[in-house]
Design an enzyme around this catalytic site. Structure first.
Site, PDB file in Angstrom:
ATOM      1  CE1 TYR A  95      -3.416  -2.653   0.046  1.00 50.32           C
ATOM      2  CE2 TYR A  95      -3.895  -2.114   2.323  1.00 50.32           C
ATOM      3  CZ  TYR A  95      -4.167  -2.842   1.182  1.00 50.32           C
ATOM      4  OH  TYR A  95      -5.196  -3.755   1.194  1.00 50.32           O
TER       5      TYR A  95
HETATM    6  N1  LIG Z   1      -7.123  -7.883  -1.083  1.00 49.19           N
HETATM    7  C1  LIG Z   1      -7.073  -7.255   0.075  1.00 49.19           C
HETATM    8  O1  LIG Z   1      -6.428  -7.693   0.995  1.00 49.19           O
HETATM    9  C2  LIG Z   1      -7.840  -5.973   0.242  1.00 49.19           C
HETATM   10  C3  LIG Z   1      -8.528  -5.425  -0.854  1.00 49.19           C
HETATM   11  C4  LIG Z   1      -9.254  -4.255  -0.658  1.00 49.19           C
HETATM   12  C5  LIG Z   1      -9.277  -3.654   0.593  1.00 49.19           C
HETATM   13  N2  LIG Z   1      -8.569  -4.184   1.618  1.00 49.19           N
HETATM   14  C6  LIG Z   1      -8.560  -3.533   2.953  1.00 49.19           C
HETATM   15  O2  LIG Z   1      -9.884  -3.167   3.284  1.00 49.19           O
HETATM   16  C7  LIG Z   1      -9.949  -1.763   3.542  1.00 49.19           C
HETATM   17  C8  LIG Z   1     -11.313  -1.238   3.165  1.00 49.19           C
HETATM   18  O3  LIG Z   1     -11.560  -1.356   1.770  1.00 49.19           O
HETATM   19  P1  LIG Z   1     -11.692  -0.072   0.840  1.00 49.19           P
HETATM   20  O4  LIG Z   1     -11.056   1.077   1.532  1.00 49.19           O
HETATM   21  O5  LIG Z   1     -11.222  -0.431  -0.508  1.00 49.19           O
HETATM   22  O6  LIG Z   1     -13.264   0.112   0.716  1.00 49.19           O
HETATM   23  P2  LIG Z   1     -14.428   0.596   1.737  1.00 49.19           P
HETATM   24  O7  LIG Z   1     -13.955   0.540   3.122  1.00 49.19           O
HETATM   25  O8  LIG Z   1     -15.626  -0.183   1.395  1.00 49.19           O
HETATM   26  O9  LIG Z   1     -14.708   2.097   1.267  1.00 49.19           O
HETATM   27  C9  LIG Z   1     -13.762   3.111   1.398  1.00 49.19           C
HETATM   28  C10 LIG Z   1     -14.295   4.371   0.735  1.00 49.19           C
HETATM   29  O10 LIG Z   1     -15.424   4.849   1.465  1.00 49.19           O
HETATM   30  C11 LIG Z   1     -15.194   6.191   1.897  1.00 49.19           C
HETATM   31  N3  LIG Z   1     -15.785   6.308   3.240  1.00 49.19           N
HETATM   32  C12 LIG Z   1     -15.346   5.713   4.390  1.00 49.19           C
HETATM   33  N4  LIG Z   1     -16.179   5.997   5.421  1.00 49.19           N
HETATM   34  C13 LIG Z   1     -17.144   6.799   4.924  1.00 49.19           C
HETATM   35  C14 LIG Z   1     -18.266   7.441   5.496  1.00 49.19           C
HETATM   36  N5  LIG Z   1     -18.584   7.285   6.788  1.00 49.19           N
HETATM   37  N6  LIG Z   1     -19.055   8.211   4.692  1.00 49.19           N
HETATM   38  C15 LIG Z   1     -18.753   8.377   3.373  1.00 49.19           C
HETATM   39  N7  LIG Z   1     -17.690   7.788   2.773  1.00 49.19           N
HETATM   40  C16 LIG Z   1     -16.893   7.004   3.535  1.00 49.19           C
HETATM   41  C17 LIG Z   1     -13.699   6.395   1.894  1.00 49.19           C
HETATM   42  O11 LIG Z   1     -13.427   7.761   1.667  1.00 49.19           O
HETATM   43  P3  LIG Z   1     -12.344   8.629   2.513  1.00 49.19           P
HETATM   44  O12 LIG Z   1     -10.993   8.033   2.263  1.00 49.19           O
HETATM   45  O13 LIG Z   1     -12.521   9.994   1.906  1.00 49.19           O
HETATM   46  O14 LIG Z   1     -12.701   8.597   3.969  1.00 49.19           O
HETATM   47  C18 LIG Z   1     -13.282   5.500   0.720  1.00 49.19           C
HETATM   48  O15 LIG Z   1     -13.444   6.175  -0.513  1.00 49.19           O
HETATM   49  C19 LIG Z   1      -8.772  -1.194   2.745  1.00 49.19           C
HETATM   50  O16 LIG Z   1      -8.402   0.103   3.180  1.00 49.19           O
HETATM   51  C20 LIG Z   1      -7.734  -2.250   2.991  1.00 49.19           C
HETATM   52  O17 LIG Z   1      -7.146  -2.064   4.263  1.00 49.19           O
HETATM   53  C21 LIG Z   1      -7.878  -5.354   1.479  1.00 49.19           C
END
Ligand SMILES: NC(=O)c1ccc[n+]([C@@H]2O[C@H](COP(=O)([O-])OP(=O)(O)OC[C@H]3O[C@@H](n4cnc5c(N)ncnc54)[C@H](OP(=O)(O)O)[C@@H]3O)[C@@H](O)[C@H]2O)c1
Length: 328
Positions: A95
């Site tokens: 990351y």
């Molecule tokens: N293969 C893997 O191992 C893998 C793959 C994908 C993800 N992950 C892990 O899972 C985590 C979460 O996945 P993700 O970040 O892709 O997706 P997510 O958590 O489903 O969504 C994140 C998005 O939602 C926004 N957001 C967060 N809280 C919010 C709220 N209360 N209101 C409005 N918007 C909000 C964030 O914006 P802001 O940044 O502006 O707050 C960001 O754009 C990752 O950060 C990573 O650590 C692991």
């Protein structure tokens, strides 16, 4: 139709507190610094890690968009994270700046011992064709011991709470090393991740082949495949589940889909005041899910999400209603 999380708070008091105060007031410095008034706010919801019984708060933090360019605001966010009582921080060697930003922030804040630090490494080979993932594992040319050493150095820690094989990449080659590191106390728990439903059969094969502590898998109200595929195996084999992309992924797919829709009035029955809280409470109320790691780079989002991990969770019949409302 809502389940109280902890003893000692009446349902009415919890809901009144949630209604009277916004997320910032409940979780921010104002409340914790208040003099002469015992703060009333919904209690944190905790779940046990199946392998050991160690308890974790159900809402953590995903950091795949953490970058050095925003160091000051991300450090402030991590400060609010521990003030709110949260623990699980998920990052990865792949990351970009994320591990380094977290390591420096925790060192500056003096909070390393208050968090549960999870990172990932990969086998370094070509990615499996199924692996779509939100984040390409292209920034991790190192693998094995070199990758672990770099993660420990970037995160400024002597040990990791959880080390995961990223996107199942190189899992058979890496597993003996993970087991050795666990025995040596370098890592406390081990696991594997994916974020692509097409990878769930491979993940299940891995869950049956190895003694995993955790799997991390995509799960949200708009992507429920894992509930039918991965979760029954996790429950049977007592493997903890971390839900990634609980808001639909970093494109904000689920949040965008909910934008022009009213939150149903019955969401108040389990204390969801926003769509993000509705989605997160749905995810962490599944019996197999230990915690969720919503990704966020903004304090207001962090605080909104943390409120989902307090008070009540929907029960089975409420979860069905949530799915029906979402699908229609
Ligand atoms: N293969 C893997 O191992 C893998 C793959 C994908 C993800 N992950 C892990 O899972 C985590 C979460 O996945 P993700 O970040 O892709 O997706 P997510 O958590 O489903 O969504 C994140 C998005 O939602 C926004 N957001 C967060 N809280 C919010 C709220 N209360 N209101 C409005 N918007 C909000 C964030 O914006 P802001 O940044 O502006 O707050 C960001 O754009 C990752 O950060 C990573 O650590 C692991």
């Amino acid at each position: 139709m809502a389940v109280r999380a902890n003893r000692g708070y009446s349902r009415r008091a919890v809901l009144q507190a949630a209604a009277l105060a916004g997320a910032g007031a409940l979780l921010g410095r104002t409340v914790h610094g208040a003099v002469g008034h015992a703060p009333i706010y919904p209690p944190l919801i905790w779940k046990p890690i199946p392998a050991t019984g160690e308890m974790l708060p159900v809402i953590g933090l995903g950091t795949n968009r953490f970058s050095e360019a925003e160091y000051d605001s991300l450090k402030a966010e991590l400060g609010r994270f521990t003030e709110a009582g949260a623990k699980v921080i998920d990052t990865a060697a792949a990351y970009g700046d994320s591990e380094a930003v977290i390591g420096q922030s925790l060192a500056d804040l003096g909070t390393r011992d208050q968090v549960f630090l999870a990172t990932k490494l990969s086998g370094g080979g070509p990615r499996h064709p199924n692996t779509g993932g939100a984040t390409a594992a292209t920034d991790a040319p190192l693998t094995g011991q070199d990758s672990l050493d770099r993660s420990l150095q970037r995160l400024r820690t002597s040990h990791l709470d959880l080390l995961q094989v990223h996107n199942l990449n190189g899992v058979d080659e890496l597993m003996p090393q993970l087991l050795r590191w666990k025995k040596a106390g370098k890592i406390r728990y081990l696991g594997v991740t994916t974020s692509n439903p097409a990878d769930h059969p491979r993940m299940i094969a891995c869950m049956n082949r190895y003694r995993l502590d955790f799997v991390q898998v995509d799960f949200s109200i708009g992507n429920r495949d894992a509930a039918a595929s991965v979760f029954p195996v996790a429950l049977k084999r007592r493997i903890g589940v971390i839900a990634n992309m609980p808001l639909g992924g970093r494109s904000g797919a689920n949040l965008a889909a909910s934008q022009n829709r009213a939150l149903p009035p019955w969401a108040a029955d389990f204390g969801a005041a926003t769509w993000a809280q509705f989605m997160l409470k749905y995810v962490v109320s599944h019996a197999a899910v230990t915690c969720a790691v919503p990704g966020s780079t903004k304090v207001e989002h962090l605080l909104d999400n943390q409120m989902a991990g307090r008070g009540f969770l929907p029960d089975a019949s409420m979860r069905k209603l949530m799915e029906h409302y979402w699908d229609t």
